[in-house]
Write a protein that holds these residues in place. Structure first.
Motif, PDB file in Angstrom:
ATOM      1  N   THR A  16     -10.526  52.691 -31.995  1.00  0.00           N
ATOM      2  CA  THR A  16     -11.441  51.835 -31.258  1.00  0.00           C
ATOM      3  C   THR A  16     -12.890  52.136 -31.580  1.00  0.00           C
ATOM      4  O   THR A  16     -13.740  51.247 -31.570  1.00  0.00           O
ATOM      5  CB  THR A  16     -11.197  52.007 -29.750  1.00  0.00           C
ATOM      6  N   LEU A  17     -13.201  53.397 -31.864  1.00  0.00           N
ATOM      7  CA  LEU A  17     -14.575  53.749 -32.170  1.00  0.00           C
ATOM      8  C   LEU A  17     -15.019  53.157 -33.503  1.00  0.00           C
ATOM      9  O   LEU A  17     -16.135  52.672 -33.638  1.00  0.00           O
ATOM     10  CB  LEU A  17     -14.741  55.269 -32.189  1.00  0.00           C
ATOM     11  N   SER A  18     -14.131  53.225 -34.494  1.00  0.00           N
ATOM     12  CA  SER A  18     -14.510  52.697 -35.803  1.00  0.00           C
ATOM     13  C   SER A  18     -14.686  51.196 -35.776  1.00  0.00           C
ATOM     14  O   SER A  18     -15.444  50.627 -36.563  1.00  0.00           O
ATOM     15  CB  SER A  18     -13.468  53.072 -36.858  1.00  0.00           C
ATOM     16  N   ASP A  19     -13.990  50.505 -34.867  1.00  0.00           N
ATOM     17  CA  ASP A  19     -14.128  49.063 -34.764  1.00  0.00           C
ATOM     18  C   ASP A  19     -15.514  48.665 -34.284  1.00  0.00           C
ATOM     19  O   ASP A  19     -15.952  47.533 -34.477  1.00  0.00           O
ATOM     20  CB  ASP A  19     -13.080  48.486 -33.806  1.00  0.00           C
ATOM     21  N   LYS A  20     -16.220  49.611 -33.661  1.00  0.00           N
ATOM     22  CA  LYS A  20     -17.536  49.323 -33.140  1.00  0.00           C
ATOM     23  C   LYS A  20     -18.631  49.554 -34.168  1.00  0.00           C
ATOM     24  O   LYS A  20     -19.790  49.286 -33.918  1.00  0.00           O
ATOM     25  CB  LYS A  20     -17.803  50.198 -31.906  1.00  0.00           C
ATOM     26  N   LEU A  21     -18.264  50.087 -35.327  1.00  0.00           N
ATOM     27  CA  LEU A  21     -19.265  50.339 -36.344  1.00  0.00           C
ATOM     28  C   LEU A  21     -19.850  49.037 -36.858  1.00  0.00           C
ATOM     29  O   LEU A  21     -19.118  48.097 -37.157  1.00  0.00           O
ATOM     30  CB  LEU A  21     -18.650  51.120 -37.520  1.00  0.00           C
ATOM     31  N   ALA A  52     -21.038  60.048 -48.471  1.00  0.00           N
ATOM     32  CA  ALA A  52     -21.955  59.005 -48.027  1.00  0.00           C
ATOM     33  C   ALA A  52     -22.045  58.937 -46.507  1.00  0.00           C
ATOM     34  O   ALA A  52     -23.039  58.452 -45.959  1.00  0.00           O
ATOM     35  CB  ALA A  52     -21.520  57.652 -48.582  1.00  0.00           C
ATOM     36  N   LEU A  53     -21.022  59.415 -45.811  1.00  0.00           N
ATOM     37  CA  LEU A  53     -21.011  59.386 -44.350  1.00  0.00           C
ATOM     38  C   LEU A  53     -21.706  60.599 -43.732  1.00  0.00           C
ATOM     39  O   LEU A  53     -21.942  60.617 -42.524  1.00  0.00           O
ATOM     40  CB  LEU A  53     -19.560  59.333 -43.840  1.00  0.00           C
ATOM     41  N   ARG A  54     -22.023  61.575 -44.539  1.00  0.00           N
ATOM     42  CA  ARG A  54     -22.660  62.778 -44.016  1.00  0.00           C
ATOM     43  C   ARG A  54     -24.107  62.505 -43.610  1.00  0.00           C
ATOM     44  O   ARG A  54     -24.837  61.800 -44.286  1.00  0.00           O
ATOM     45  CB  ARG A  54     -22.619  63.898 -45.053  1.00  0.00           C
ATOM     46  N   THR A  55     -24.499  63.088 -42.488  1.00  0.00           N
ATOM     47  CA  THR A  55     -25.880  62.997 -42.022  1.00  0.00           C
ATOM     48  C   THR A  55     -26.415  64.404 -41.814  1.00  0.00           C
ATOM     49  O   THR A  55     -25.721  65.270 -41.263  1.00  0.00           O
ATOM     50  CB  THR A  55     -25.971  62.216 -40.703  1.00  0.00           C
ATOM     51  N   ASP A  56     -27.627  64.631 -42.279  1.00  0.00           N
ATOM     52  CA  ASP A  56     -28.256  65.953 -42.162  1.00  0.00           C
ATOM     53  C   ASP A  56     -27.375  67.041 -42.774  1.00  0.00           C
ATOM     54  O   ASP A  56     -27.287  68.162 -42.250  1.00  0.00           O
ATOM     55  CB  ASP A  56     -28.543  66.291 -40.691  1.00  0.00           C
ATOM     56  N   ARG A  81     -14.929  61.895 -37.519  1.00  0.00           N
ATOM     57  CA  ARG A  81     -13.660  61.192 -37.761  1.00  0.00           C
ATOM     58  C   ARG A  81     -13.792  59.718 -37.410  1.00  0.00           C
ATOM     59  O   ARG A  81     -13.245  58.838 -38.102  1.00  0.00           O
ATOM     60  CB  ARG A  81     -12.549  61.855 -36.922  1.00  0.00           C
ATOM     61  N   SER A  82     -14.528  59.405 -36.371  1.00  0.00           N
ATOM     62  CA  SER A  82     -14.673  58.024 -35.926  1.00  0.00           C
ATOM     63  C   SER A  82     -15.468  57.174 -36.912  1.00  0.00           C
ATOM     64  O   SER A  82     -15.458  55.940 -36.813  1.00  0.00           O
ATOM     65  CB  SER A  82     -15.341  57.980 -34.546  1.00  0.00           C
ATOM     66  N   ALA A  83     -16.143  57.810 -37.874  1.00  0.00           N
ATOM     67  CA  ALA A  83     -16.902  57.055 -38.868  1.00  0.00           C
ATOM     68  C   ALA A  83     -16.020  56.556 -40.010  1.00  0.00           C
ATOM     69  O   ALA A  83     -16.419  55.693 -40.782  1.00  0.00           O
ATOM     70  CB  ALA A  83     -18.033  57.916 -39.428  1.00  0.00           C
TER      71      ALA A  83
END
Length: 225
Positions: free
Chosen positions: A8-13, A40-44, A50-52
């Motif tokens: 459900t979290l990834s659907d909100k991306l 590419a999904l890494r930040t800082d 996982r939700s990304a």
């Protein structure tokens, strides 16, 4: 498979990182594609959430991909898995530990790699070879494990990809040994997991010298006296 890796979290991306931006023809293997997507999904410079992970971003390598969940020290189970892994093992692996696809001799090393991957965290790569008695012809595989954070912020998930080369047996499952394992921390530096000590005694207990109990004595009956 369309719902693979989805929640459900990834659907909100609002934005999906597509694998197309990383491909250079067909020469880029599924392992390298997965790592490029993960990076590419890494930040800082941190581990991605996982939700990304969105299945639309991994669409062209979904059959080779899987998600792991850490459940105990050295143990991670499959939450989701692609068709290629089912063909390799000859069974539905969802809910089973990763070590289920390895020989008994390889499981200690796999457990050490998992712990190091989650704790460091680090990227793990394994070169695998099918146990001889299970293979029709030499069957080799490569696996990459990429750490992920759960929604609680702990590094307890992993995106994995496995690709095999060789003839698959449809009559039996394939059990793998680890030919080589490599780990790299988030800076790309090679790192080494703790040394795995093999247990060789099995169920045998240490031998001890027999000593008669001092409180026992021979008692003769009246017929013998």
């Amino acid at each position: 498979m369309r719902r693979f890796l989805g929640d459900t979290l990834s659907d909100k991306l609002e934005k999906v990182v597509s694998m197309d931006r990383f491909r250079s023809g067909r020469s880029l293997s599924p392992l390298r594609q997965a790592e490029a997507y993960w990076s590419a999904l890494r930040t800082d410079e941190d581990v991605p959430l996982r939700s990304a992970i969105d299945p639309r971003g991994l669409e062209n390598i979904l059959p080779y991909a899987f998600i792991l969940e850490r459940i105990a020290p050295g143990i991670a189970r499959f939450r989701l898995a692609g068709q290629h892994l089912t063909e390799l093992t000859g069974m539905e692996v969802r809910g089973m530990p990763l070590t289920a696809m390895f020989t008994g001799a390889a499981r200690a090393e796999v457990g050490a790699v998992l712990e190091h991957m989650f704790d460091t965290p680090a990227v793990a790569e394994l070169d695998l070879i099918a146990e001889r008695r299970f293979a029709l012809s030499p069957l080799e595989a490569r696996m990459v494990l990429l750490p992920l954070k759960s929604d609680f912020g702990d590094t307890s998930r992993a995106l994995g990809v496995v690709v095999a080369e060789g003839e698959l047996s449809k009559r039996t499952s394939h059990s793998f040994d680890v030919a080589r394992s490599r780990l790299r921390n988030l800076c790309g530096e090679q790192t080494i997991p703790p040394v795995v000590e093999q247990e060789t005694q099995g169920f045998a207990e240490e031998e001890s010298e027999f000593q008669a109990a001092p409180h026992l004595r021979l008692v003769a009956s009246r017929d013998e006296m």
